[in-house]
Motif scaffolding. Structure first.
Motif, short mmCIF file in Angstrom:
data_model
loop_
_atom_site.label_atom_id
_atom_site.label_comp_id
_atom_site.label_asym_id
_atom_site.label_seq_id
_atom_site.Cartn_x
_atom_site.Cartn_y
_atom_site.Cartn_z
N ASN A 1 -9.42 -52.67 -3.79
CA ASN A 1 -10.15 -52.82 -2.53
C ASN A 1 -11.63 -52.51 -2.70
O ASN A 1 -12.49 -53.21 -2.14
CB ASN A 1 -9.54 -51.94 -1.44
N ALA A 2 -11.96 -51.50 -3.49
CA ALA A 2 -13.37 -51.17 -3.74
C ALA A 2 -14.06 -52.31 -4.48
O ALA A 2 -15.20 -52.68 -4.17
CB ALA A 2 -13.47 -49.87 -4.52
N HIS A 3 -13.37 -52.88 -5.45
CA HIS A 3 -13.91 -54.02 -6.20
C HIS A 3 -14.16 -55.20 -5.27
O HIS A 3 -15.22 -55.84 -5.31
CB HIS A 3 -12.93 -54.42 -7.31
N MET A 4 -13.19 -55.50 -4.43
CA MET A 4 -13.33 -56.62 -3.50
C MET A 4 -14.49 -56.40 -2.53
O MET A 4 -15.23 -57.33 -2.23
CB MET A 4 -12.01 -56.83 -2.72
N THR A 5 -14.65 -55.18 -2.05
CA THR A 5 -15.74 -54.87 -1.12
C THR A 5 -17.09 -55.07 -1.79
O THR A 5 -18.05 -55.52 -1.16
CB THR A 5 -15.60 -53.43 -0.61
N ARG A 6 -17.16 -54.77 -3.08
CA ARG A 6 -18.41 -54.95 -3.82
C ARG A 6 -18.73 -56.43 -4.03
O ARG A 6 -19.88 -56.86 -3.92
CB ARG A 6 -18.32 -54.23 -5.17
N CYS A 7 -17.72 -57.24 -4.29
CA CYS A 7 -17.93 -58.65 -4.64
C CYS A 7 -17.87 -59.62 -3.47
O CYS A 7 -18.46 -60.70 -3.56
CB CYS A 7 -16.91 -59.08 -5.69
N TYR A 8 -17.18 -59.27 -2.41
CA TYR A 8 -16.92 -60.22 -1.33
C TYR A 8 -17.05 -59.55 0.04
O TYR A 8 -16.70 -58.38 0.20
CB TYR A 8 -15.48 -60.78 -1.42
N LYS A 9 -17.50 -60.31 1.00
CA LYS A 9 -17.46 -59.90 2.41
C LYS A 9 -16.55 -60.93 3.08
O LYS A 9 -16.90 -62.11 3.13
CB LYS A 9 -18.86 -59.91 3.02
N GLU A 10 -15.38 -60.48 3.56
CA GLU A 10 -14.42 -61.42 4.12
C GLU A 10 -13.94 -60.99 5.50
O GLU A 10 -13.79 -59.80 5.77
CB GLU A 10 -13.21 -61.57 3.20
N GLU A 11 -13.71 -61.99 6.32
CA GLU A 11 -13.06 -61.79 7.61
C GLU A 11 -11.91 -62.79 7.69
O GLU A 11 -12.07 -63.96 7.37
CB GLU A 11 -14.03 -62.03 8.76
N GLY B 1 13.11 -56.29 9.90
CA GLY B 1 11.83 -55.59 9.87
C GLY B 1 11.42 -55.12 8.49
O GLY B 1 10.45 -54.38 8.35
N THR B 2 12.13 -55.55 7.45
CA THR B 2 11.81 -55.09 6.09
C THR B 2 11.02 -56.12 5.29
O THR B 2 10.55 -55.80 4.20
CB THR B 2 13.08 -54.75 5.31
N ARG B 3 10.88 -57.33 5.85
CA ARG B 3 10.08 -58.36 5.18
C ARG B 3 9.23 -59.06 6.22
O ARG B 3 9.66 -59.28 7.35
CB ARG B 3 10.98 -59.37 4.47
N ALA B 4 8.02 -59.42 5.80
CA ALA B 4 7.10 -60.09 6.71
C ALA B 4 6.22 -61.04 5.91
O ALA B 4 6.16 -60.98 4.68
CB ALA B 4 6.25 -59.06 7.46
N ALA B 5 5.54 -61.91 6.64
CA ALA B 5 4.61 -62.84 6.04
C ALA B 5 3.48 -63.08 7.03
O ALA B 5 3.65 -62.90 8.24
CB ALA B 5 5.29 -64.16 5.70
N ALA B 6 2.33 -63.48 6.51
CA ALA B 6 1.19 -63.81 7.37
C ALA B 6 0.48 -65.01 6.79
O ALA B 6 0.40 -65.17 5.56
CB ALA B 6 0.23 -62.63 7.48
N GLU B 7 -0.01 -65.83 7.68
CA GLU B 7 -0.83 -66.98 7.31
C GLU B 7 -2.16 -66.81 8.03
O GLU B 7 -2.19 -66.37 9.18
CB GLU B 7 -0.13 -68.26 7.75
N PHE B 8 -3.26 -67.14 7.35
CA PHE B 8 -4.57 -66.89 7.94
C PHE B 8 -5.64 -67.73 7.24
O PHE B 8 -5.38 -68.36 6.23
CB PHE B 8 -4.94 -65.41 7.87
N THR B 9 -6.84 -67.68 7.79
CA THR B 9 -7.99 -68.33 7.17
C THR B 9 -8.93 -67.24 6.69
O THR B 9 -9.25 -66.31 7.44
CB THR B 9 -8.72 -69.23 8.19
N VAL B 10 -9.37 -67.35 5.44
CA VAL B 10 -10.34 -66.42 4.87
C VAL B 10 -11.73 -67.02 5.05
O VAL B 10 -11.99 -68.13 4.60
CB VAL B 10 -10.08 -66.18 3.37
N ASN B 11 -12.60 -66.29 5.72
CA ASN B 11 -14.00 -66.68 5.91
C ASN B 11 -14.82 -65.67 5.14
O ASN B 11 -14.83 -64.49 5.48
CB ASN B 11 -14.37 -66.63 7.39
N GLY B 12 -15.48 -66.12 4.06
CA GLY B 12 -16.11 -65.13 3.20
C GLY B 12 -17.48 -65.49 2.70
O GLY B 12 -17.94 -66.63 2.80
N THR B 13 -18.11 -64.46 2.13
CA THR B 13 -19.37 -64.58 1.43
C THR B 13 -19.20 -63.92 0.07
O THR B 13 -18.70 -62.80 -0.03
CB THR B 13 -20.52 -63.90 2.21
#
Length: 136
Positions: A53-63, A75-87
């Motif tokens: 997470n520290a590495h990612m914060t240094r290299c990328y800004k993402e929402e 309730g023991t398994r989950a999934a998520a789908e999303f759009t990454v908006n980054g710099t």
């Protein structure tokens, strides 16, 4: 853990991600978290997860936007789908040079949960799409 509780936990995890709150994210994962990153090796344990997470914060800004979360009936398994908006902020080893390029790409994550914590995070996205965007 019930399905509504699982959904709430995953949504809270992504809210912490979008807020840049790495400590809150860490509080939601198990001590033995298994973290699989797209086209990378598995990292095990909170220490390696925090370092990532520290590495990612240094290299990328993402929402993350357009987040949709799914959970199984146990309730023991989950999934998520999303759009990454980054710099792309700082050059990541083995990847194109960073100079503030922006990108937008679909992604998804699979989760395992145990004892009220996230115990596995496996994320997928199209790396070739990302490279094409930052090289454009």
């Amino acid at each position: 853990m019930s399905n509504p509780t699982t959904l709430a936990l995953i949504k809270s995890y992504y809210a912490a991600f979008n807020a840049g709150d790495a400590e809150q994210m860490l509080s939601m994962v198990s001590d033995d978290i298994a973290h699989d990153v797209n086209q990378g090796d598995r990292r095990s344990g909170k220490t390696l997860f925090a370092e990532f997470n520290a590495h990612m914060t240094r290299c990328y800004k993402e929402e993350l936007t357009d987040i949709v979360v799914f959970a199984d009936e146990t309730g023991t398994r989950a999934a998520a789908e999303f759009t990454v908006n980054g710099t792309y902020l700082s050059t990541d080893e083995g990847l194109p040079e960073a100079n503030g390029q922006t990108y937008r790409l679909p992604a998804g994550t699979f989760f395992d949960l145990k004892e009220g914590k996230i115990s596995r995070i496996t994320t997928y996205y199209n790396l070739e799409d990302w490279i094409a965007q930052v090289n454009a």
